[in-house]
Motif scaffolding. Structure first.
Motif, PDB file in Angstrom:
ATOM      1  N   PHE A 154       0.844  -1.188   0.000  1.00 56.37           N
ATOM      2  CA  PHE A 154       0.000   0.000   0.000  1.00 56.37           C
ATOM      3  C   PHE A 154       0.879   1.237   0.000  1.00 56.37           C
ATOM      4  O   PHE A 154       2.021   1.220   0.490  1.00 56.37           O
ATOM      5  N   ASP A 155       0.319   2.325  -0.553  1.00 58.09           N
ATOM      6  CA  ASP A 155       1.090   3.554  -0.648  1.00 58.09           C
ATOM      7  C   ASP A 155       1.031   4.332   0.663  1.00 58.09           C
ATOM      8  O   ASP A 155       0.382   3.911   1.628  1.00 58.09           O
ATOM      9  N   ALA A 156       1.709   5.486   0.684  1.00 61.12           N
ATOM     10  CA  ALA A 156       1.828   6.261   1.924  1.00 61.12           C
ATOM     11  C   ALA A 156       0.487   6.833   2.357  1.00 61.12           C
ATOM     12  O   ALA A 156       0.181   6.887   3.558  1.00 61.12           O
ATOM     13  N   ARG A 157      -0.326   7.248   1.424  1.00 64.56           N
ATOM     14  CA  ARG A 157      -1.616   7.836   1.795  1.00 64.56           C
ATOM     15  C   ARG A 157      -2.510   6.806   2.472  1.00 64.56           C
ATOM     16  O   ARG A 157      -3.182   7.103   3.460  1.00 64.56           O
ATOM     17  N   THR A 158      -2.530   5.588   1.957  1.00 70.28           N
ATOM     18  CA  THR A 158      -3.342   4.538   2.578  1.00 70.28           C
ATOM     19  C   THR A 158      -2.855   4.236   3.988  1.00 70.28           C
ATOM     20  O   THR A 158      -3.660   4.003   4.899  1.00 70.28           O
ATOM     21  N   LYS A 159      -1.546   4.226   4.187  1.00 72.07           N
ATOM     22  CA  LYS A 159      -1.001   3.975   5.521  1.00 72.07           C
ATOM     23  C   LYS A 159      -1.424   5.058   6.504  1.00 72.07           C
ATOM     24  O   LYS A 159      -1.784   4.782   7.653  1.00 72.07           O
ATOM     25  N   LEU A 160      -1.383   6.305   6.051  1.00 69.58           N
ATOM     26  CA  LEU A 160      -1.791   7.410   6.925  1.00 69.58           C
ATOM     27  C   LEU A 160      -3.279   7.315   7.290  1.00 69.58           C
ATOM     28  O   LEU A 160      -3.671   7.503   8.440  1.00 69.58           O
ATOM     29  N   GLU A 161      -4.103   7.045   6.294  1.00 65.70           N
ATOM     30  CA  GLU A 161      -5.535   6.953   6.559  1.00 65.70           C
ATOM     31  C   GLU A 161      -5.847   5.777   7.473  1.00 65.70           C
ATOM     32  O   GLU A 161      -6.766   5.840   8.295  1.00 65.70           O
TER      33      GLU A 161
END
Length: 591
Positions: A154-161
């Motif tokens: 998963f990309d960084a945005r998905t990890k943050l969310e």
């Protein structure tokens, strides 16, 4: 070559086959907009009205459809066999993004059931125990979601969310989620920030309640600072993830910056068009002929039409974007449509200016003593006036672009551009009137063109269309042309008076035929004044013939006595007629 590796989880040997020509496929990286997904589902399936039971039923049906579509059931009709989503389903050739939806929707279903029980626990207190169990289940699925999203799939945005979606300890993790959403909103374009900032505002009352309970009713200001510092400490890689999100949003979504606002470009057609539009100016600089420039601009206009249609199709799919009320903030998609419309109108205006430049090559301006350079048909002044009329219509359409009505700076620039082209139009209309020998009207239009040009020079010019040099030249030309046209108008008045006097002396009409007109006729003072014609001219008239019957008295008429019937013969004839009719008498019956 065959290589045996031992699987650390199962202890089994796994065979891997490597070929000399085999190339490892790049791992798939998924992007899941968690907040967008759950917010859309909640608004469309009951939570807009607080109906948690309806939302729970939707989550149940959604999980069933996902498992059926992915062929990942939990047992069969008779037996239940639990199958949780693991990293295996998210890597490899058969990796699918929909697998991560299963723990996410499961957590939402457990949370919705808990909220339903919370409403029912007001009258049935025993349901609070069931409520706690469902919240524990929601936390279990959320932790499972977090473990899966921590991987490189998963990309960084998905990890943050995912970090923001997971709540454990109330005060600390609420603050943690709030900090993540604030930084994530700062990293995203303007049109996507509203949803995340609204979520940040939702955390504020819960954080105050936690601070009040932890501090024993005292002020929770210090606790907020401590929680914020702890949240920053927990997310050690927050800055790295935010920077990655900014890079991905700029590269993957391609944002545009127009008039101080950033907008995300999602449709693929629009991205390709913007890339080609950036290269257009370089191509125009290389083109030497005007015909080549016009062809390049018309080609980009066709691509712009397709890009605008793609954005309109996207707006039609979202009912929230179909109407824009006065005073409402323009959404990102509508602002993108306004930007594309501006590109279309500005490029059309640029093409029309090229047509004007091409027409001037075959136009002879009497005020500038220019010579014909082109080889085409000679252009008249009314042709150039018509071109500037088309340009003004284009500028009017630029003023009426949806979403730009309240931008005062934009409207002032376009208005100044309209005044500039009005000055040129009035100038060429004045040249047309000069060709028609209408000097007074030409002087009035020269004056109006001068006023427009001076007003445009005082205003703020549009940065894309610089016409200051042409306006300055126009003002200097008009200052000399006005006096020349005025002098011709005075000469025309003198010549018209002289011509009228000469014509009056040579008239041949008698005075009685022109009593309503005053003319100085010198022949009236002579011995033979032309007042009235005493002997009228002979006029031919048709002659009607006359007939007189003079021979009737001398005609001898014949006798008609033999034509008259006698009285005796009249009775016999009647009796014979009756006998013959009844069948007796006479000799006709014996024959």
């Amino acid at each position: 070559m065959v290589v045996q590796e031992e699987n650390p989880s199962s202890g089994e040997n796994v065979e891997k086959t490597e070929t000399g020509t085999g190339v490892a496929e790049p791992a798939k990286i998924f992007k899941v907009e968690i907040l967008h997904m759950i917010k859309d589902a909640q608004q469309q399936h009951g939570l807009r009205h607080g109906d948690f039971q309806r939302y729970r039923g939707y989550c149940t049906r959604r999980i069933r459809r996902l498992r059926k579509a992915l062929k990942y059931p939990q047992g069969d009709k008779r037996h239940f066999k639990r199958r949780d989503v693991t990293i295996t389903q998210l890597t490899g050739k058969k990796a699918d993004e929909r697998y991560i939806h299963i723990p996410l929707i499961s957590a939402e279903r457990a949370w919705a059931y808990a909220m339903q029980l919370k409403q029912e626990s007001n009258t049935e207190p025993r349901k609070r125990f069931h409520l706690i169990g469902k919240l524990r289940r929601a936390c279990f699925y959320a932790l499972q979601l977090q473990e899966l999203c921590k991987t490189d799939a998963f990309d960084a945005r998905t990890k943050l969310e995912c970090e923001a979606y997971l709540w454990q300890t109330a005060g600390e993790h609420l603050k943690r989620a709030q900090v993540v959403y604030e930084n994530l909103a700062a990293a995203l374009p303007d049109d996507e920030q509203e949803l995340y900032r609204a979520k940040v505002n939702e955390f504020t009352p819960n954080l105050r309640y936690c601070a009040y309970n932890i501090s024993g009713g005292a002020s929770g200001g210090d606790l907020d600072e401590i929680l914020e510092l702890r949240a920053q400490g927990v997310l050690e890689n927050l800055d790295v993830l935010v920077s990655q999100t900014k890079t991905e949003s700029s590269e993957g979504l391609q944002t545009i910056d127009w008039r101080g606002r950033k907008v995300t470009v999602r449709p693929e057609k629009v991205r390709l068009f913007l890339l080609s539009a950036q290269e257009l100016d370089k191509s125009l600089a290389k083109a030497s002929k005007i015909d080549a420039k016009i062809e390049l601009i018309e080609r980009i206009l066709m691509d712009c039409k397709d890009a605008i249609q793609a954005v309109r199709d996207e707006i039609k799919q979202d009912p929230k974007l179909r109407s824009l009320t006065t005073g409402q903030t323009v959404s990102g998609v509508q602002y993108l449509l306004a930007y594309l419309s501006y590109i279309r109108h500005s490029r059309t205006l640029q093409r029309n200016l090229c047509l004007v430049e091409q027409a001037k090559l075959n136009f002879v301006d009497p005020n500038q003593k220019s010579e014909v350079v082109g080889d085409g048909k000679r252009v008249r002044s009314q042709d150039l006036a018509r071109l500037y009329e088309i340009i003004l219509q284009n500028v009017t359409e630029m003023q009426q672009i949806n979403g730009m009505e309240e931008d005062a700076k934009y409207q002032s620039e376009v208005e100044n551009l309209a005044i500039t082209f009005k000055a040129f139009r009035c100038y060429y209309i004045a040249l047309t009137l000069i060709d028609m020998k209408k000097w007074k009207e030409a002087v009035a239009l020269y004056e109006r063109a001068s006023n427009y040009a001076n007003e445009a020079l005082k205003g703020k010019a549009c940065p894309e269309f610089q016409q200051q040099l042409e306006l300055t030249t126009l003002v200097s030309i008009i200052d000399g042309c006005k006096f020349s046209a005025h002098a011709y108008s005075v000469l025309e008045d003198d010549n018209s008076e002289a011509g009228t006097t000469t014509k009056a002396q040579k008239t041949t009409k008698p005075l009685y035929e022109r009593l309503s007109q005053y003319k100085e006729d010198q022949s009236l003072h002579t011995k033979t004044p032309n007042v009235f014609k005493l002997t009228p001219d002979m006029e031919p008239i048709p002659c009607k013939p006359l007939f007189f019957d003079l021979a009737m008295n001398y005609v001898e008429l014949p006798s008609l006595e033999d034509k008259l019937e006698q009285e005796g013969k009249k009775g016999a004839s009647i009796t014979g007629f009756v006998k013959g009719f009844l069948g007796w008498g006479g000799g006709g019956g014996n024959k």
